[in-house]
Design an enzyme around this catalytic site. Structure first.
Site, mmCIF file in Angstrom:
data_model
loop_
_atom_site.group_PDB
_atom_site.id
_atom_site.type_symbol
_atom_site.label_atom_id
_atom_site.label_comp_id
_atom_site.label_asym_id
_atom_site.label_seq_id
_atom_site.Cartn_x
_atom_site.Cartn_y
_atom_site.Cartn_z
ATOM 1 N N LYS A 156 -6.591 1.044 -6.476
ATOM 2 C CA LYS A 156 -5.612 2.000 -6.010
ATOM 3 C C LYS A 156 -6.175 3.378 -5.943
ATOM 4 O O LYS A 156 -6.985 3.904 -7.121
ATOM 5 C CB LYS A 156 -4.449 2.057 -7.088
ATOM 6 N N GLY A 157 -6.242 4.066 -4.780
ATOM 7 C CA GLY A 157 -6.771 5.125 -4.672
ATOM 8 C C GLY A 157 -8.111 5.098 -4.132
ATOM 9 O O GLY A 157 -9.008 5.966 -4.449
ATOM 10 N N ARG A 158 -8.437 4.023 -3.185
ATOM 11 C CA ARG A 158 -9.927 3.956 -2.691
ATOM 12 C C ARG A 158 -10.293 5.113 -1.609
ATOM 13 O O ARG A 158 -9.179 5.610 -1.163
ATOM 14 C CB ARG A 158 -10.046 2.524 -1.862
ATOM 15 N N HIS A 192 -10.732 6.007 1.965
ATOM 16 C CA HIS A 192 -10.501 5.417 3.247
ATOM 17 C C HIS A 192 -11.702 5.472 4.043
ATOM 18 O O HIS A 192 -12.420 6.372 4.300
ATOM 19 C CB HIS A 192 -9.187 5.933 3.568
ATOM 20 N N LYS A 213 1.004 -1.305 -0.063
ATOM 21 C CA LYS A 213 0.116 0.054 -0.089
ATOM 22 C C LYS A 213 0.733 1.342 -0.044
ATOM 23 O O LYS A 213 0.262 2.490 0.365
ATOM 24 C CB LYS A 213 -0.900 -0.267 0.967
ATOM 25 N N GLY A 214 2.080 1.314 -0.253
ATOM 26 C CA GLY A 214 3.188 2.277 -0.339
ATOM 27 C C GLY A 214 2.895 3.195 -1.639
ATOM 28 O O GLY A 214 3.222 4.074 -1.754
ATOM 29 N N ARG A 226 5.602 5.277 2.885
ATOM 30 C CA ARG A 226 4.186 6.096 3.004
ATOM 31 C C ARG A 226 4.178 6.312 4.410
ATOM 32 O O ARG A 226 4.555 5.495 5.334
ATOM 33 C CB ARG A 226 3.215 5.261 2.357
HETATM 34 N N1 PPS Z 1 -0.972 7.435 -9.498
HETATM 35 C C1 PPS Z 1 -1.455 6.694 -8.661
HETATM 36 N N2 PPS Z 1 -2.756 6.253 -8.873
HETATM 37 C C2 PPS Z 1 -3.053 5.454 -8.022
HETATM 38 N N3 PPS Z 1 -2.794 5.336 -6.808
HETATM 39 C C3 PPS Z 1 -1.750 5.911 -6.516
HETATM 40 C C4 PPS Z 1 -0.942 6.494 -7.474
HETATM 41 N N4 PPS Z 1 0.404 6.933 -6.809
HETATM 42 C C5 PPS Z 1 0.374 6.329 -5.577
HETATM 43 N N5 PPS Z 1 -0.700 5.543 -5.318
HETATM 44 C C6 PPS Z 1 -0.937 4.880 -4.198
HETATM 45 O O1 PPS Z 1 -0.735 3.686 -4.206
HETATM 46 C C7 PPS Z 1 -1.485 2.877 -3.089
HETATM 47 C C8 PPS Z 1 -1.457 1.570 -3.460
HETATM 48 O O2 PPS Z 1 -0.215 1.163 -3.202
HETATM 49 P P1 PPS Z 1 0.226 -0.229 -3.792
HETATM 50 O O3 PPS Z 1 0.166 -0.238 -5.209
HETATM 51 O O4 PPS Z 1 1.754 -0.469 -3.195
HETATM 52 O O5 PPS Z 1 -0.752 -1.426 -3.306
HETATM 53 S S1 PPS Z 1 -0.590 -2.866 -3.189
HETATM 54 O O6 PPS Z 1 0.279 -3.358 -2.143
HETATM 55 O O7 PPS Z 1 0.341 -3.350 -4.372
HETATM 56 O O8 PPS Z 1 -1.668 -3.358 -3.002
HETATM 57 C C9 PPS Z 1 -2.850 3.595 -3.232
HETATM 58 O O9 PPS Z 1 -3.289 3.762 -1.751
HETATM 59 P P2 PPS Z 1 -5.045 3.837 -1.427
HETATM 60 O O10 PPS Z 1 -4.820 5.414 -1.932
HETATM 61 O O11 PPS Z 1 -5.029 3.864 0.030
HETATM 62 O O12 PPS Z 1 -5.859 2.891 -2.325
HETATM 63 C C10 PPS Z 1 -2.567 5.100 -3.649
HETATM 64 O O13 PPS Z 1 -2.572 6.077 -2.468
#
Ligand code: PPS
Length: 377
Positions: free
Chosen positions: A340-342, A344, A134-135, A215
């Site tokens: 990605k980008g849910r 919270h 989630k980084g 993060r």
């Molecule tokens: N460009 C872009 N688009 C979407 N999301 C982005 C981006 N850059 C960073 N992030 C952040 O990536 C978080 C998900 O991290 P990971 O890809 O490491 O997740 S995982 O461990 O593979 O499940 C995800 O976390 P959450 O926002 O909590 O969903 C995003 O905050």
């Protein structure tokens, strides 16, 4: 009279010369058809087809042909290798040339991909994105793989944690084909917190380059919990899981979502096997606010020319994140997926502050060790 005799002798010799030439040509033609068919039809492809498939053909009589076939084989291999070298040097020229726009680097990437598929080999990775969950690891992988000198595995192989028993050959076979000039990359975020992972990776190669996307550990824990909740809606609340005793502020460090964020503890394990210069830390926060800046540093760390720049990104207001203008293998702009980008889950401010407090000493030690202040406090 003498004149007439002379002219009939001339006619006779002209006819004789004509018939002689015709019969000579016919004889040559018949001879060629009957005995020289091989010579007439010879070309490499044809000869190649006539070569016996097995080296074990044996027999002295065959030696002449086998030598010939062997030399054809060597010639074919030499031609193939020359083509591969041409391909590789052509490729190096292309990647050395400055790429003025995102479209150009996408084109270069497509060219490199087809070169690699044709002339490349499957190699063990020279670089790994080892964490953290989630980084922002997916974003880094998707962004770096638009570089023409990088080829990445799209899925998480989990080799150094779950699949280690399958062996390095199994692992190598998963990798995309790469040219010598290209970097092979994979990402599995759970490696960072797997005890055996650093030793196993060092066993593969001491020179492996390691990327860690970090993060704010509190936001990371909430993101982790939000993901789990989306799959299992019946789990206890975040507060219930995070604390052994909330009123006393005793945090439950056995809960994975909390434990992962104690970065320094995991890092110490890695530093027993790798030099600090082999590890690069990406700020998950800056990756969102300044993706080009963070990716510039990632390219430097991997020894790559800075090809990925701000021209490759745009901020998508609906998504609330930077997206790629022209990602690999597509001519369409692309954002990361829905996971990605849910949004919270809402957590009380007091809980957040208690956790910030808990993480502070770990964060400070982490900043000192990596020589970077990530400004989480
Ligand atoms: N460009 C872009 N688009 C979407 N999301 C982005 C981006 N850059 C960073 N992030 C952040 O990536 C978080 C998900 O991290 P990971 O890809 O490491 O997740 S995982 O461990 O593979 O499940 C995800 O976390 P959450 O926002 O909590 O969903 C995003 O905050």
């Amino acid at each position: 009279m003498a004149h007439r005799l002379l002219s009939s002798a001339n006619r006779f010799s002209a006819r004789f010369a004509f018939f002689f030439t015709v019969s000579l040509s016919c004889t040559y033609l018949c001879y060629s058809i009957l005995f020289c068919r091989g010579t007439v039809m010879t070309n490499q492809a044809y000869e190649g087809k006539r070569c016996p498939p097995s080296k074990n053909a044996g027999g002295k009589k065959l030696l002449g042909r086998l030598d010939h076939c062997a030399s054809l084989g060597v010639r074919a291999a030499a031609q193939e290798s020359a083509a591969a070298q041409r391909g590789a040097s052509e490729l190096r020229e292309q990647t050395r040339a400055p790429l003025p726009s995102a479209g150009h680097s996408a084109d270069a990437r497509m060219r490199n991909m087809s070169f690699a598929q044709k002339y490349g080999n499957k190699k063990l990775p020279n670089a790994l994105i080892v964490g953290v969950k989630k980084g922002g690891t997916r974003a880094v992988l998707e962004f770096i793989r638009i570089h023409p000198d990088v080829r990445a595995l799209g899925t998480e192989p989990h080799f150094f944690d779950r699949n280690y028993d399958r062996g390095l050959d199994w692992y190598r076979a998963l990798m995309p084909r790469t040219l010598d000039s290209q970097i092979t990359l994979e990402k599995t975020p759970s490696y960072f917190v797997t005890r055996e992972a650093p030793r196993r990776i060092a066993g593969m190669s001491h020179e492996t380059k390691l990327i860690v996307v970090v993060r704010n550990p509190v936001t990371r824990a909430i993101s982790d919990y939000t993901q789990t909740l989306s799959k299992k809606p019946d789990i206890p609340t975040f507060e219930e899981l995070a604390f052994k005793n909330r009123s006393l502020g005793v945090v439950d460090t056995s809960w994975n979502a909390i434990r992962i964020g104690m970065y320094i503890l995991h890092l110490e394990n890695w530093l027993q096997y790798f030099r600090p210069s082999q590890m690069h830390f990406v700020s998950g926060e800056r990756l969102i606010t300044d993706p080009a800046g963070e990716m510039g540093r990632v390219q430097d760390f991997l020894g790559l020319k800075r090809i990925i720049t701000d021209k490759h990104f745009y901020f998508n207001r609906t998504k609330g994140f930077p997206c790629l203008k022209k990602p690999e293998s597509s001519s369409q702009p692309r954002c990361l997926g829905k996971s990605k980008g849910r949004t919270h889950v809402q957590i009380e401010q007091e809980v957040i502050e208690q956790l910030q407090e808990f993480y502070r000493p770990f964060n400070v030690k982490f900043y000192e060790t990596v020589g970077q202040d990530f400004k989480w406090d």
